[in-house]
Every structure is written in C-alpha cells, then in structure tokens.
Write a protein that holds these residues in place. Structure first.
Motif, short mmCIF file in Angstrom:
data_model
loop_
_atom_site.label_atom_id
_atom_site.label_comp_id
_atom_site.label_asym_id
_atom_site.label_seq_id
_atom_site.Cartn_x
_atom_site.Cartn_y
_atom_site.Cartn_z
N GLY A 100 0.78 -1.23 0.00
CA GLY A 100 0.00 0.00 0.00
C GLY A 100 0.81 1.28 0.00
N LYS A 101 2.14 1.17 0.00
CA LYS A 101 2.97 2.37 -0.05
C LYS A 101 4.32 2.01 -0.66
N SER A 102 4.99 2.99 -1.18
CA SER A 102 6.29 2.75 -1.79
C SER A 102 7.38 2.63 -0.73
N ARG A 103 8.48 2.02 -1.13
CA ARG A 103 9.62 1.94 -0.22
C ARG A 103 10.17 3.33 0.08
N ASP A 104 10.10 4.21 -0.90
CA ASP A 104 10.54 5.59 -0.67
C ASP A 104 9.75 6.23 0.48
N MET A 105 8.44 5.99 0.50
CA MET A 105 7.62 6.56 1.57
C MET A 105 7.96 5.92 2.92
N VAL A 106 8.26 4.63 2.91
CA VAL A 106 8.66 3.97 4.15
C VAL A 106 9.93 4.62 4.71
N ASP A 136 17.68 -8.46 0.59
CA ASP A 136 19.14 -8.62 0.59
C ASP A 136 19.85 -7.59 -0.26
N ARG A 137 19.13 -6.91 -1.16
CA ARG A 137 19.79 -6.00 -2.08
C ARG A 137 19.28 -4.57 -2.00
N ASP A 138 18.41 -4.28 -1.09
CA ASP A 138 17.85 -2.93 -0.99
C ASP A 138 17.71 -2.56 0.48
N SER A 139 18.40 -1.52 0.88
CA SER A 139 18.35 -1.11 2.29
C SER A 139 18.55 0.39 2.40
N ALA A 140 18.26 0.89 3.59
CA ALA A 140 18.45 2.31 3.89
C ALA A 140 19.24 2.42 5.19
N LEU A 141 20.22 3.29 5.19
CA LEU A 141 21.01 3.56 6.39
C LEU A 141 20.66 4.95 6.88
N LEU A 142 20.10 5.03 8.08
CA LEU A 142 19.75 6.31 8.68
C LEU A 142 20.79 6.66 9.74
N LEU A 143 21.33 7.87 9.65
CA LEU A 143 22.33 8.36 10.59
C LEU A 143 21.76 9.57 11.32
N THR A 144 21.94 9.60 12.61
CA THR A 144 21.48 10.71 13.43
C THR A 144 22.66 11.23 14.22
N VAL A 145 22.91 12.53 14.14
CA VAL A 145 24.01 13.15 14.86
C VAL A 145 23.46 14.33 15.65
N GLU A 377 27.00 -2.04 -3.44
CA GLU A 377 27.14 -1.74 -4.87
C GLU A 377 26.90 -0.27 -5.18
N GLY A 378 26.72 0.52 -4.16
CA GLY A 378 26.53 1.96 -4.34
C GLY A 378 25.48 2.50 -3.40
N ALA A 379 25.73 3.67 -2.86
CA ALA A 379 24.80 4.31 -1.92
C ALA A 379 24.69 5.78 -2.25
N LYS A 380 23.46 6.29 -2.20
CA LYS A 380 23.21 7.70 -2.48
C LYS A 380 22.39 8.31 -1.35
N GLU A 381 22.68 9.58 -1.06
CA GLU A 381 21.94 10.26 0.00
C GLU A 381 20.49 10.47 -0.44
N ILE A 382 19.59 10.35 0.51
CA ILE A 382 18.16 10.50 0.27
C ILE A 382 17.73 11.90 0.66
N ASP A 383 17.02 12.58 -0.22
CA ASP A 383 16.46 13.88 0.12
C ASP A 383 15.26 13.68 1.03
#
Length: 452
Positions: A100-106, A136-145, A377-383
């Motif tokens: 019911g929602k996209s991974r981007d929204m998650v 196994d091939r799609d993840s998000a890394l959240l960093l809080t400082v 295999e590559g990581a990009k910052e999420i807006d």
C-alpha cells in the motif's frame, strides 16, 4: 563513558559553541537538548556487510574527534572534552514486506521516526545508526548526529568518509581520505584570528554597521516562553520554477544571487509585518571560509546580521541592489555570531521583549553535490521530504526559514515554529505572503516595493 574510563583531553570552546551556550537552559531543552538532531539517510543497493559497516562507522568516530567530544557546561569557564574512540550504536532492522505504499515513503517515515528520537549531549559518541533492510539487495542507512557537534556541511564530510572507510575494509587497502584537521585546531585558529580582527578592519566595520541597529524580531501570538513544552512544527511551502527562474534573471541583472533576491523579498515581508525599514535580518552561513578546514567535521555554522535600509528605495530592484551591497560587505567582514553578540550586545536587546521572537534564515551548504558512495554496490543520499505534520527540533528559539533550491528549478521551503509561541495560521500566512511578494516582485521588479 566517564573521565576515569580512559584518557580524556580538554580544549576551549569555539565562538559558535559559546553562542549555543547562551541559549542553554541547563536541561534537555535548547541546543544541547536530546532532540536537537540532524537526521540523514542513504539508499544502498546490494548486500551490506554489517560487520564492515560497524567498523566503518567506528572509523568515522575515531577520525573525527568532535563526534566523541562533550561540552562541559557547568564548568567555569565551560570547555570541551575529547574522549577516546568508541563504538557507534548500530541497530539492524529487517522490514516486513511493504503493502500500500512505496519503499521511498517507508524511508521517509523512518526518517520521521529518527527525528522523534533522542541523543544525549552528555554521552559519546554523538552519532547513531539504523540499517533498515527491505531485502538482501535494498536497504536504507539512517544516521542521526547531535546538532551541537555538527552542521549541514559536516553531514557530507561524514558520508564521504564513511564510504571511504567501508570500501577500505572490504578491499583491505588503506582508505582514500582527504587531509583534514581536528575541530579543536579550528578553535585554536579561530581564537587567534579573532584576536587580530582589529587589524583587518572587521570589528571596525561591524561597529559602524551595527551602530543603532536592532536585530529584527517578529511579533508572536502567545509570548516567548522560558522553555518550550513541545517540539517545533513546520509550515511547508514551495515556489514554482517560473518564479525562481525570473528571480534568477533579476539576480543576474543586479550582478547578485537568487539568495539576495529572496532576502530582499523577506525585507519587504518584514516591513509589511512590522512597518520597519531599517532591517537587520540574520541568516545562517556555512562558516567555512578557510580551505584548510573544509574537511573538518564540526559545528562551523555562523549567523550573520544583514542590515539594510530600504526606506529610500523606490522599486524592488532598488531593494535588491541595496541588499547586494549589504551582503557583499557583510560576508567580506564575517565574524562568528558569538563574537559579534559578545562585542556588540546592544543590537540583540530587541530579544528582551517576550512579545517578539527571533527570526532566522537558513540555506543548506552546497559543497559536494550528489555523491555515490562505495558501500555495497553503491549508496546515495536521500532527500528528506518535508511534510506538514513533521515535528522538528532544528532550532532552540524563535522561527527559522529554510530555503532549499531543487534540481527541477523550484524552491522548497519550511518555516520552523513552535505552537507555544505562534498559531499555525500565523506561520502559514507568512509563507503565503512571501510567495505573493516574490511572484509580484520578479514579474515587475521596477514596481513600487511598498505595493507588492
């Protein structure tokens, strides 16, 4: 970790850290509060080696002392204490299938969750990590400082170095890192530089520029409380690409920038709200004027008061030209906000009226641009997508305007405000007025600015 665990080292504070202390309430509110955070995220393609990621995060904290530095606020004088390298708390979370929602929204929802979290400014390290795996091939890394040790520029430094450390641990080669200096070295340089500012005319410039000036403050609805009882809220807005393109045309004609045009529109808004024409509006700058500290992670952000008199201006174009002159002169004589407020305390006396609140403009730094990091295999910052219901702890007092230029030519903005101080409709009304002022002004810049 306590002073007796391992060797610690003490150093003086920067002027920015001292400025933060002026807003410290001695508890978990203000700039040293548990919710004064910066959250950023990476979308990662490919399998992530959790042990390698943990090691890379720890490498970042070992490299950048400020991530393991605490400000000792109750000492006389206060100081910063650097602790030995330590492990970054890393949580790994396997996400259930998305329906019911996209991974981007998650991911956006996860970022909201991180914003609602806490980090104590009394415990190291001041960095936390959350790895969320869709598969196994799609993840998000959240960093809080914690914001007391970081700023927007530093986020890019952290991400770049994290990628270098991850790649080095995978390959077994030495990490490819830019030369850098520690934040305590910057403090040493800053204080030595401040001692000689009389020779380069900076203090003389500000003595004249701020003579008789009063920091622009804005009327609130409920008075300015001693302490806030809730997080900040957001009034989100956007400005269309056509209006921003016209703003760019006007900026080029004035040999200026779009920010100067936006600041000019804010001067007009400030006049409409208060009737004042001698306006000293503060804006956040990166504070990274020295090349040798471009790779240093730390709290560099600065606040510069831009004082412009617009009473003699006939048209909006005249306001832009006056603003351009103000901006160029102020940036050429930039000094730390803490030093300015210590040296010229009269200009901030307008804060003493609790019926008025501080007013601040911020733009994100744009040093690095988009990066693809060598993680898996590559990581990009999420807006981050700002939503109306978003809570924020981005500022310790007053209101803050965020103005972010987007790749599609639009501008996304958000007013951070607290419901203890302002009604939601007040903040939304200001954003609507600013959009109307700017659209009219760039459509006909030679029109009388008082009629916008």
């Amino acid at each position: 970790m306590t002073d007796t665990d391992q060797e610690t080292k003490r150093y003086p504070l920067s002027f920015t850290q001292e400025w933060f202390l002026t807003m410290d309430k001695g508890d978990d509110s203000g700039p040293f509060g548990r919710r004064y955070l910066i959250v950023f995220a990476l979308r990662i393609t490919g399998a992530v080696d959790v042990a390698v990621l943990q090691g890379a995060l720890d490498d970042v904290v070992a490299r950048h002392e400020l991530l393991r530095t605490l400000v000792v606020r109750d000492a006389d004088p206060p100081y910063q204490m650097v602790y030995p390298p330590c492990q970054v708390p890393l949580e790994v979370r396997d996400l259930p299938p998305v329906t019911g929602k996209s991974r981007d929204m998650v991911i956006q929802e996860l970022m909201l969750e991180a914003h609602a979290g806490t980090i104590s400014a009394r415990e190291v390290p001041l960095l936390r990590a959350l790895l969320c795996r869709f598969d196994d091939r799609d993840s998000a890394l959240l960093l809080t400082v914690h914001h007391s040790v970081s700023d927007g520029w530093s986020v890019q430094v952290i991400l770049r170095d994290l990628g270098a450390f991850y790649a080095a641990r995978v390959s077994g080669a030495a990490p490819k890192l830019a030369e850098m200096r520690q934040y305590r070295e910057y403090v040493e340089w800053q204080r030595a530089s401040a001692a000689s500012t009389a020779d380069d005319g900076a203090l003389k410039y500000w003595a004249g520029k701020l003579d008789g000036a009063r920091e622009f403050v804005i009327p609130n609805d409920h008075g300015h409380p001693e302490r806030y009882s809730r997080p900040y809220s957001l009034a989100v807005f956007s400005i269309d690409a056509d209006t921003m393109a016209a703003a760019a045309v006007l900026a080029n004609a004035a040999r200026g920038t779009r920010f100067m045009v936006m600041l000019s529109a804010i001067y007009v808004l400030a006049n409409q709200i208060t009737g004042a024409t001698d306006l000293t509006v503060k804006a956040v700058t990166a504070g990274r004027n020295e090349l040798e500290f471009h790779n240093t992670m730390g709290l560099f952000l600065n606040v510069v008061p831009f004082r412009t008199e617009i009473a003699g201006c006939t048209s909006f174009r005249d306001v832009v030209l006056n603003t351009r002159e103000t901006f160029i002169d102020a940036m050429a004589h930039e000094l730390p906000a803490g030093l300015l407020e210590q040296t010229f305390p009269d200009y901030i006396r307008s804060r003493e009226d609790t019926r008025m609140s501080q007013f601040l403009i911020a733009q994100p730094p744009s040093q690095y641009g988009e990066m693809t990091l060598p993680i898996a295999e590559g990581a990009k910052e999420i807006d981050e997508v700002l939503l109306e219901e978003t809570e924020s702890s981005d500022i310790p007092s007053g209101i803050l305007w965020h103005l972010n230029a987007q790749p599609d030519g639009t501008l996304s903005g958000a007013v951070h405000f607290n419901l203890d101080e302002f009604e939601e409709g007040t903040a939304e009304g200001w954003t609507a007025r600013l959009k109307r002022i700017l659209a009219s002004a760039v459509r006909d810049p030679d029109h009388d600015w008082r009629q916008l």
